[in-house]
Design a protein around this motif. Structure first.
Motif, PDB file in Angstrom:
ATOM      1  N   VAL A  63     -46.227  28.977  -8.752  1.00 49.27           N
ATOM      2  CA  VAL A  63     -47.935  29.330  -9.365  1.00 49.27           C
ATOM      3  C   VAL A  63     -47.925  28.469 -10.579  1.00 49.27           C
ATOM      4  N   THR A  64     -48.994  27.677  -9.859  1.00 49.49           N
ATOM      5  CA  THR A  64     -49.625  26.617 -10.904  1.00 49.49           C
ATOM      6  C   THR A  64     -50.628  26.740 -11.655  1.00 49.49           C
ATOM      7  N   LEU A  65     -51.622  27.437 -11.244  1.00 51.44           N
ATOM      8  CA  LEU A  65     -52.922  28.027 -11.249  1.00 51.44           C
ATOM      9  C   LEU A  65     -53.335  29.350 -11.505  1.00 51.44           C
ATOM     10  N   PRO A  66     -53.976  29.458 -12.619  1.00 56.68           N
ATOM     11  CA  PRO A  66     -54.055  31.164 -12.679  1.00 56.68           C
ATOM     12  C   PRO A  66     -55.319  31.005 -11.045  1.00 56.68           C
ATOM     13  N   VAL A  86     -49.191  31.508 -13.607  1.00 59.20           N
ATOM     14  CA  VAL A  86     -48.260  30.674 -13.561  1.00 59.20           C
ATOM     15  C   VAL A  86     -46.941  30.374 -14.108  1.00 59.20           C
ATOM     16  N   ARG A 106     -53.519  23.593  -2.455  1.00 63.18           N
ATOM     17  CA  ARG A 106     -55.168  24.044  -2.886  1.00 63.18           C
ATOM     18  C   ARG A 106     -55.190  25.227  -3.996  1.00 63.18           C
ATOM     19  N   GLY A 108     -52.442  26.112  -5.780  1.00 63.01           N
ATOM     20  CA  GLY A 108     -51.809  26.168  -6.764  1.00 63.01           C
ATOM     21  C   GLY A 108     -50.299  25.980  -6.656  1.00 63.01           C
ATOM     22  N   VAL A 166     -58.660  32.476  -7.794  1.00 60.31           N
ATOM     23  CA  VAL A 166     -58.797  30.942  -8.895  1.00 60.31           C
ATOM     24  C   VAL A 166     -59.947  30.492  -9.486  1.00 60.31           C
ATOM     25  N   MET A 209     -59.791  29.682 -13.175  1.00 57.10           N
ATOM     26  CA  MET A 209     -60.551  28.541 -14.124  1.00 57.10           C
ATOM     27  C   MET A 209     -61.907  28.618 -14.522  1.00 57.10           C
ATOM     28  N   GLU A 250     -60.342  23.248  -7.522  1.00 52.73           N
ATOM     29  CA  GLU A 250     -60.448  23.753  -7.283  1.00 52.73           C
ATOM     30  C   GLU A 250     -61.547  25.140  -7.274  1.00 52.73           C
TER      31      GLU A 250
END
Length: 368
Positions: A112-115, A121, A168, A170, A202, A206, A232
């Motif tokens: 996981v790379t996005l909140p 993350v 998409r 993340g 997501v 963000m 996003e």
């Protein structure tokens, strides 16, 4: 009105197992082998609702360092799941004293790379319910978890992930290990709808105030260019307009745009919340009445009523100088407004042709 999908008889379709269930079965088999030396085959696990189910092992072994591993082949039943037939492997190794059970992404499982997703993350994309199932499968009867490293891998997972919306969202490097019930219900499209929900999560995490739900690549590219939004903010809802709008009613953003081609938006205007052709066709007589509302004469109305496709109806209307799209997008907005009622979202509808040119739009207007 809303329309329901026309699918095969659910009673005749075979259910399958989620990646989370398969990983749990593999983890359980490896755990038993670590403790007692032998691999149970088949291996039995307990699903979240309490059912006990058995899985056959595809392969298994000890690693010579106190660990063990096992593999299960995912059977999605009669569902057209991209992970059907995938080899799910779990490696267990003794962990650091006091660390408890820790989860790690092996090859083919994403990170996981996005909140906004259910796991933080930097964590492996192993969702909370599969984690709980694996913890339960590794229970010792003590009041604390054993110290075990759990590494989940999926053969060819990186390739399979390209057929999902993971990037998409993340999730980079592979698939997610999913499941809430442990069971795959055929043609429920649960994975896609879950991806829609996670896309909204997501965007909200963000701080994005404007989300666009598109029916496909053409409408997504056109809408994104029109509003200059980040990737996003784009949610590929496909045919599941209801899946997006119902989730936004409970998890609102300041503004939502629904973007699609003439046929999909026409179906939304007629009350379809699932826009796939299998769920029903647009009512051409209703489309003809919309043309009349837009100012079409009796001859044109009769021609449109006798056409077989929405695209042909729009071609006739356009040639006659009738703005059919204005009526359709207005009606589609009304359907969306009903679903979003009470959310406070502002809603607009965009209709594009196959080349991505804007045909009509309605809104943005605040929803009650």
């Amino acid at each position: 009105m809303t329309h329901t999908r026309n699918t095969p008889d659910q009673a005749s379709l075979r259910r399958g197992w989620t990646t989370g269930s398969c990983a749990t079965a593999a983890a359980r088999a490896a755990w038993v082998a670590m403790r007692y030396g032998d691999f149970p085959d088949p291996v039995t696990i307990t699903l979240p609702a309490g059912q006990e189910v058995a899985f056959s092992l595809a392969a298994h072994g000890h690693d010579g360092a106190g660990g063990a591993w096992a593999c299960v082949i995912k059977d999605a039943g009669d569902d057209p799941d991209v992970t059907h037939g995938a080899l799910i492997r779990v490696d267990l190794h003794p962990g650091m004293a006091g660390a408890g059970i820790t989860f790690h992404a092996g090859r083919g499982v994403g990170t996981v790379t996005l909140p906004g997703l259910p796991v933080a993350v930097g964590e492996p994309a192993i969702n909370p319910v599969p984690r709980r199932m694996i913890r339960a499968a590794l229970a010792t009867g003590d009041d604390h978890d054993p110290d075990v490293r759990v590494t989940v891998s999926v053969a060819d997972g990186e390739t399979l992930a390209r057929r999902t919306l993971n990037a998409r969202l993340g999730i980079i490097g592979g698939l997610s290990i999913l499941g809430t019930t442990g069971i795959v219900v055929p043609f429920s499209c649960a994975a896609w709808i879950d991806s829609i929900h996670r896309g909204v999560d997501v965007a909200r995490a963000m701080g994005l105030a404007h989300v666009v739900g598109s029916t496909g690549d053409v409408s997504e590219r056109a809408a994104r260019a029109l509003y200059a939004l980040p990737e996003e903010a784009m949610v590929e809802m496909g045919d599941f307009a209801g899946g997006l709008l119902k989730y936004l009613r409970r998890h609102p953003v300041r503004r939502v745009t629904v973007a699609g081609g003439v046929a999909k938006i026409s179906k939304l205007a007629q009350g379809f919340l699932d826009l796939h052709s299998r769920r029903g066709q647009a009512d051409m007589a209703e489309l003809a009445r919309d043309a009349a509302r837009a100012g079409a004469g009796a001859d044109l109305v009769a021609q449109i009523a006798s056409t077989h496709t929405v695209a042909a109806a729009f071609a006739l209307a356009t040639a006659a100088g009738i703005d059919l799209g204005a009526v359709i997008t207005c009606r589609a907005w009304g359907v969306g407004r009903t679903v979003l009622a009470g959310s406070g979202c502002a809603l607009d509808i965009l209709m594009f042709d196959r080349a991505g040119a804007l045909v009509a739009r309605h809104g943005p207007h605040d929803v009650d």
